[in-house]
Design a protein around this motif. Structure first.
Motif, PDB file in Angstrom:
ATOM      1  N   ARG A 157      -0.567  27.071  -8.299  1.00  0.00           N
ATOM      2  CA  ARG A 157      -0.753  26.584  -9.666  1.00  0.00           C
ATOM      3  C   ARG A 157      -0.677  25.061  -9.686  1.00  0.00           C
ATOM      4  O   ARG A 157       0.294  24.494  -9.176  1.00  0.00           O
ATOM      5  CB  ARG A 157       0.373  27.115 -10.564  1.00  0.00           C
ATOM      6  CG  ARG A 157       0.197  28.548 -11.007  1.00  0.00           C
ATOM      7  CD  ARG A 157      -0.907  28.613 -12.036  1.00  0.00           C
ATOM      8  NE  ARG A 157      -1.163  30.008 -12.367  1.00  0.00           N
ATOM      9  CZ  ARG A 157      -1.280  30.465 -13.592  1.00  0.00           C
ATOM     10  NH1 ARG A 157      -1.183  29.665 -14.618  1.00  0.00           N
ATOM     11  NH2 ARG A 157      -1.545  31.729 -13.806  1.00  0.00           N
ATOM     12  N   ALA A 158      -1.675  24.406 -10.229  1.00  0.00           N
ATOM     13  CA  ALA A 158      -1.578  22.953 -10.416  1.00  0.00           C
ATOM     14  C   ALA A 158      -2.577  22.486 -11.458  1.00  0.00           C
ATOM     15  O   ALA A 158      -3.703  22.994 -11.527  1.00  0.00           O
ATOM     16  CB  ALA A 158      -1.826  22.205  -9.112  1.00  0.00           C
ATOM     17  N   ASP A 159      -2.133  21.556 -12.271  1.00  0.00           N
ATOM     18  CA  ASP A 159      -3.018  20.862 -13.198  1.00  0.00           C
ATOM     19  C   ASP A 159      -3.133  19.443 -12.655  1.00  0.00           C
ATOM     20  O   ASP A 159      -2.099  18.781 -12.453  1.00  0.00           O
ATOM     21  CB  ASP A 159      -2.398  20.868 -14.611  1.00  0.00           C
ATOM     22  CG  ASP A 159      -3.345  20.292 -15.650  1.00  0.00           C
ATOM     23  OD1 ASP A 159      -4.022  19.277 -15.347  1.00  0.00           O
ATOM     24  OD2 ASP A 159      -3.416  20.839 -16.761  1.00  0.00           O
ATOM     25  N   VAL A 160      -4.339  18.983 -12.407  1.00  0.00           N
ATOM     26  CA  VAL A 160      -4.493  17.658 -11.783  1.00  0.00           C
ATOM     27  C   VAL A 160      -3.969  16.526 -12.679  1.00  0.00           C
ATOM     28  O   VAL A 160      -3.797  15.403 -12.222  1.00  0.00           O
ATOM     29  CB  VAL A 160      -5.960  17.357 -11.359  1.00  0.00           C
ATOM     30  CG1 VAL A 160      -6.464  18.385 -10.357  1.00  0.00           C
ATOM     31  CG2 VAL A 160      -6.893  17.254 -12.561  1.00  0.00           C
ATOM     32  N   ARG A 161      -3.695  16.844 -13.946  1.00  0.00           N
ATOM     33  CA  ARG A 161      -3.166  15.827 -14.864  1.00  0.00           C
ATOM     34  C   ARG A 161      -1.639  15.773 -14.831  1.00  0.00           C
ATOM     35  O   ARG A 161      -1.045  14.950 -15.521  1.00  0.00           O
ATOM     36  CB  ARG A 161      -3.655  16.121 -16.290  1.00  0.00           C
ATOM     37  CG  ARG A 161      -5.179  16.130 -16.386  1.00  0.00           C
ATOM     38  CD  ARG A 161      -5.637  16.428 -17.792  1.00  0.00           C
ATOM     39  NE  ARG A 161      -5.261  15.368 -18.691  1.00  0.00           N
ATOM     40  CZ  ARG A 161      -5.006  15.538 -19.989  1.00  0.00           C
ATOM     41  NH1 ARG A 161      -5.052  16.748 -20.519  1.00  0.00           N
ATOM     42  NH2 ARG A 161      -4.690  14.509 -20.743  1.00  0.00           N
ATOM     43  N   ASP A 162      -1.036  16.673 -14.072  1.00  0.00           N
ATOM     44  CA  ASP A 162       0.414  16.788 -14.055  1.00  0.00           C
ATOM     45  C   ASP A 162       0.920  16.477 -12.638  1.00  0.00           C
ATOM     46  O   ASP A 162       0.822  17.310 -11.732  1.00  0.00           O
ATOM     47  CB  ASP A 162       0.779  18.217 -14.504  1.00  0.00           C
ATOM     48  CG  ASP A 162       2.253  18.528 -14.343  1.00  0.00           C
ATOM     49  OD1 ASP A 162       3.028  17.645 -13.949  1.00  0.00           O
ATOM     50  OD2 ASP A 162       2.621  19.691 -14.613  1.00  0.00           O
ATOM     51  N   THR A 163       1.463  15.266 -12.461  1.00  0.00           N
ATOM     52  CA  THR A 163       1.853  14.795 -11.120  1.00  0.00           C
ATOM     53  C   THR A 163       2.827  15.752 -10.438  1.00  0.00           C
ATOM     54  O   THR A 163       2.696  16.022  -9.234  1.00  0.00           O
ATOM     55  CB  THR A 163       2.476  13.383 -11.213  1.00  0.00           C
ATOM     56  OG1 THR A 163       1.551  12.553 -11.912  1.00  0.00           O
ATOM     57  CG2 THR A 163       2.723  12.777  -9.845  1.00  0.00           C
ATOM     58  N   ALA A 164       3.804  16.276 -11.199  1.00  0.00           N
ATOM     59  CA  ALA A 164       4.804  17.151 -10.581  1.00  0.00           C
ATOM     60  C   ALA A 164       4.144  18.404 -10.012  1.00  0.00           C
ATOM     61  O   ALA A 164       4.479  18.852  -8.904  1.00  0.00           O
ATOM     62  CB  ALA A 164       5.873  17.525 -11.612  1.00  0.00           C
ATOM     63  N   SER A 165       3.176  18.963 -10.746  1.00  0.00           N
ATOM     64  CA  SER A 165       2.515  20.188 -10.259  1.00  0.00           C
ATOM     65  C   SER A 165       1.647  19.882  -9.029  1.00  0.00           C
ATOM     66  O   SER A 165       1.505  20.707  -8.124  1.00  0.00           O
ATOM     67  CB  SER A 165       1.696  20.860 -11.366  1.00  0.00           C
ATOM     68  OG  SER A 165       0.477  20.170 -11.595  1.00  0.00           O
ATOM     69  N   VAL A 166       1.085  18.685  -8.980  1.00  0.00           N
ATOM     70  CA  VAL A 166       0.273  18.268  -7.825  1.00  0.00           C
ATOM     71  C   VAL A 166       1.170  18.150  -6.582  1.00  0.00           C
ATOM     72  O   VAL A 166       0.866  18.694  -5.517  1.00  0.00           O
ATOM     73  CB  VAL A 166      -0.430  16.917  -8.116  1.00  0.00           C
ATOM     74  CG1 VAL A 166      -1.067  16.339  -6.873  1.00  0.00           C
ATOM     75  CG2 VAL A 166      -1.459  17.083  -9.241  1.00  0.00           C
ATOM     76  N   GLN A 167       2.300  17.462  -6.750  1.00  0.00           N
ATOM     77  CA  GLN A 167       3.252  17.293  -5.636  1.00  0.00           C
ATOM     78  C   GLN A 167       3.731  18.646  -5.144  1.00  0.00           C
ATOM     79  O   GLN A 167       3.813  18.884  -3.930  1.00  0.00           O
ATOM     80  CB  GLN A 167       4.488  16.482  -6.114  1.00  0.00           C
ATOM     81  CG  GLN A 167       4.195  15.037  -6.435  1.00  0.00           C
ATOM     82  CD  GLN A 167       4.009  14.181  -5.180  1.00  0.00           C
ATOM     83  OE1 GLN A 167       4.167  14.669  -4.075  1.00  0.00           O
ATOM     84  NE2 GLN A 167       3.650  12.922  -5.347  1.00  0.00           N
ATOM     85  N   ALA A 168       4.032  19.549  -6.088  1.00  0.00           N
ATOM     86  CA  ALA A 168       4.561  20.871  -5.712  1.00  0.00           C
ATOM     87  C   ALA A 168       3.511  21.666  -4.934  1.00  0.00           C
ATOM     88  O   ALA A 168       3.848  22.354  -3.959  1.00  0.00           O
ATOM     89  CB  ALA A 168       4.992  21.633  -6.965  1.00  0.00           C
ATOM     90  N   ALA A 169       2.250  21.557  -5.336  1.00  0.00           N
ATOM     91  CA  ALA A 169       1.183  22.298  -4.630  1.00  0.00           C
ATOM     92  C   ALA A 169       1.045  21.788  -3.195  1.00  0.00           C
ATOM     93  O   ALA A 169       0.967  22.572  -2.238  1.00  0.00           O
ATOM     94  CB  ALA A 169      -0.144  22.152  -5.385  1.00  0.00           C
ATOM     95  N   VAL A 170       1.052  20.473  -3.030  1.00  0.00           N
ATOM     96  CA  VAL A 170       0.912  19.887  -1.682  1.00  0.00           C
ATOM     97  C   VAL A 170       2.127  20.254  -0.830  1.00  0.00           C
ATOM     98  O   VAL A 170       1.999  20.649   0.336  1.00  0.00           O
ATOM     99  CB  VAL A 170       0.715  18.353  -1.788  1.00  0.00           C
ATOM    100  CG1 VAL A 170       0.851  17.678  -0.429  1.00  0.00           C
ATOM    101  CG2 VAL A 170      -0.646  18.049  -2.415  1.00  0.00           C
ATOM    102  N   GLU A 171       3.323  20.178  -1.437  1.00  0.00           N
ATOM    103  CA  GLU A 171       4.560  20.552  -0.729  1.00  0.00           C
ATOM    104  C   GLU A 171       4.490  21.995  -0.244  1.00  0.00           C
ATOM    105  O   GLU A 171       4.891  22.309   0.877  1.00  0.00           O
ATOM    106  CB  GLU A 171       5.763  20.424  -1.687  1.00  0.00           C
ATOM    107  CG  GLU A 171       6.675  19.249  -1.441  1.00  0.00           C
ATOM    108  CD  GLU A 171       6.785  18.821   0.016  1.00  0.00           C
ATOM    109  OE1 GLU A 171       7.345  19.593   0.819  1.00  0.00           O
ATOM    110  OE2 GLU A 171       6.277  17.735   0.358  1.00  0.00           O
TER     111      GLU A 171
END
Ligand SMILES: NC(=O)c1ccc[n+]([C@@H]2O[C@H](COP(=O)([O-])OP(=O)(O)OC[C@H]3O[C@@H](n4cnc5c(N)ncnc54)[C@H](OP(=O)(O)O)[C@@H]3O)[C@@H](O)[C@H]2O)c1
Length: 265
Positions: free
Chosen positions: A45-59
């Motif tokens: 799950r990630a929304d490209v507008r939400d930095t925390a969700s982007v970091q979590a997806a990459v992690e």
């Protein structure tokens, strides 16, 4: 290879996830809503507008695989209508999704790619990222931003073994047309009498355009290619031709040609 693709709920993202997974790669893809899942593809799950969700997806990918070989910055959307009538919030949404979204994912994968000493980042621009398209001015602006960012980035990361690749598709039939946010109000149409005709004409070109599976096959080749180019235009012959034509023709003549093509003459 471990491949992370943004926005695999439809269109190019879905077709690339299917193709790259069938080719034997380990594919992770991001979505921001419930979708029917492709077998063998890992969903995040990630929304490209939400930095925390982007970091979590990459992690999550790094935790599971210990590396990311390829990032495909695909997620995006378009706003349409005259520049004059674009609400500020729509313009911000356009830039935040198409430009900042790619910036967020790129910044999130770079530390791992630098440590690996290798990596490939494919960024989705558009033919509209090489020429300003009427009634898609902010979409073009967002893709011009992607182009400039990638031109600089490729030089910065080269010595770390990381390659940056721009993908410039022409018209394709995906979910993009239906998802477009349009300003076609009576006021806008009165001020710009050719607005509705032009928008319906370019949307028809999109809907009758190439299939996303065609692009996915090209991307699979680019991923496999040992020495990829920096830019790939993936489009029909005529649309591809528009790029050298812009370079060759006097600017005023090119504007006339583009105006005719977009029914804004
Ligand atoms: N189709 C064309 O003719 C064309 C031409 C040139 C370039 N492109 C570019 O190709 C890329 C893919 O577009 P497409 O044609 O495949 O369109 P699409 O079918 O609408 O797919 C767009 C994908 O991006 C996702 N997305 C949109 N906003 C997002 C956000 N804030 N966070 C995370 N994901 C988000 C969508 O997810 P949801 O389902 O949740 O909205 C969807 O998965 C875009 O960058 C687009 O600009 C398309």
């Amino acid at each position: 290879m471990v491949i992370l693709i943004t926005g695999i709920s439809s269109g190019f993202g879905l077709a690339m996830a299917r193709q790259l997974s069938a080719d034997g790669h380990t594919v992770y893809g991001t979505v921001r809503r419930e979708v029917e899942q492709l077998p063998g593809v890992h969903y995040l799950r990630a929304d490209v507008r939400d930095t925390a969700s982007v970091q979590a997806a990459v992690e999550a990918v790094l935790q599971a695989e210990g590396r990311i070989d390829v990032l495909i910055n695909n997620a995006g959307m378009g706003i349409g209508g005259p520049v004059e009538f674009a609400p500020e919030d729509d313009v911000k949404l356009q830039m935040d999704t198409n430009f900042m979204g790619q910036v967020r994912f790129t910044q999130a994968v770079l530390p791992a790619m630098r440590k690996q000493g290798s990596g490939r980042i494919l960024c989705f621009s558009s033919i509209g990222g090489v020429m300003g398209l009427p009634f898609q001015g902010f979409y073009s602006a967002s893709k011009f931003a992607v182009e400039g960012f990638c031109e600089a980035l490729q030089i910065e990361v080269r010595r770390h073994g990381i390659q940056v690749i721009l993908i410039e598709p022409g018209d394709f039939s995906t979910g993009f047309t239906a998802a477009r946010i349009k300003q076609l109000s009576d006021e806008a149409a009165a001020a710009y009498p050719l607005l509705r005709q032009s928008v319906s004409s370019f949307e028809k070109d999109e809907q009758t355009g190439l299939k996303p599976e065609y692009l996915a096959k090209k991307i699979a080749k680019i991923v496999r290619c040992k020495h990829p180019k920096f830019r790939y235009v993936i489009a029909t012959f005529i649309q591809k031709l528009s790029i050298p034509v812009k370079r060759i023709l006097p600017a005023r003549t090119f504007v006339k040609v583009l105006s005719l093509f977009y029914s804004v003459k």
